[in-house]
Design an enzyme around this catalytic site. Structure first.
Site: not given
Ligand code: NAP
Length: 250
Positions: A145, A159
């Protein structure tokens, strides 16, 4: 006949992971959609891939647990074949908070979900991909991130620090396995429109902050997925230990 391309995408039931799973499937990968708790969303991603003629399975596994990670990889071995691409994407954040209000329970939960999980999945992938272990090589892409660079003050330093650890994991592992047919790269998204911001207690966070982004907008999951795919595919065949910032100039 060329070997089946098999991708494991952790946390692929929604957001960036779901977009990545769909993109890999469109490019001929057999895809494992891993999810933790939201079976319905993961099934919808699978349905959409199948409707487009792609091959996929869904596997429930909490990747912060060692035994779940082992089961995830052995299931993929049996059903799809040996993994050729691992996308470590699953991650969590907690409600916005200053550091002095963070409990040990919260900090440990962030670290096991965002860091231990990536280490465990990398371990299982390397065991299968390394040419020193009779593997045929492969690629790992870690999702870090922009928070690793900003530190996320007043929101979630825990985080941000967990993502800093992912940058270090990427660097170290890329060098450790560079001569074993495995490339390890990393994307660092900025503000991306997903449900994750609601988990942090502010669904409209990007609207509040987008004026500080040089491109004046948030990013889409599909834009991150394209970068992950590029880092995983042959077009980036000489790239390892690299970081691609997807943050609109931040
Ligand atoms: P999101 O919509 O919250 O999706 C994250 C997914 O991860 C959820 O579907 C959840 O599954 C799954 N998850 C969480 N903990 C888990 C575990 N222990 N085992 C298996 N699955 C797990 O997040 P996103 O925004 O798409 O983010 C994806 C990645 O990008 C993350 O690593 C996040 O830190 C990174 N990121 C996001 C952003 C942003 O602005 N969105 C920015 C920088 C980095 P369930 O729904 O089944 O619980």
């Amino acid at each position: 006949m060329s070997k089946q391309k098999v991708a494991i995408i952790t946390g692929a039931g929604r957001g960036i992971g779901a977009a990545t799973a769909k993109l890999f499937a469109r490019n001929g990968y057999a895809v494992c959609i891993n999810y933790k708790s939201d079976e319905k969303s993961a099934s919808q991603v699978a349905k959409s891939i199948s409707a487009d003629g792609g091959q996929c399975i869904t596997v429930q596994a909490d990747v912060s647990f060692e035994s779940d990670v082992e089961r995830l990889f052995t299931t993929v071995d049996k059903v799809l074949g040996t993994v050729t691409v691992l996308v470590n994407n699953a991650g969590i954040l907690k409600k916005q908070s200053r550091l002095e209000d963070m409990t040990a329970e919260r900090i440990n939960s962030i670290l096991t979900n965002n860091v231990t999980s990536y280490f465990l999945c990398c371990r299982e992938a390397v065991k299968r991909m390394s040419t020193q272990r009779d593997g045929s090589g492969g690629v790992i892409v870690n999702v870090s991130s922009a928070a690793a660079r900003s530190g996320s003050p007043n929101e979630y330093i825990d985080y941000a620090a967990s993502k800093g650890a992912i940058d270090t994991l990427t660097k170290g592992l890329s060098l450790e396995v560079a001569a074993e047919g495995i490339r390890v790269n990393c994307v660092r998204p900025g503000l991306i429109y997903t449900d994750m911001h609601a988990d942090g207690g502010e669904p409209e966070r990007i609207e509040r902050l987008k004026h500080v982004i040089p491109m004046q907008r948030g990013g889409q999951s599909g834009e991150v997925a394209e970068a992950i795919y590029w880092l995983a595919c042959e077009k980036s065949s000489f790239s390892t230990g690299n970081f691609l910032d997807l943050a609109g100039g931040l």
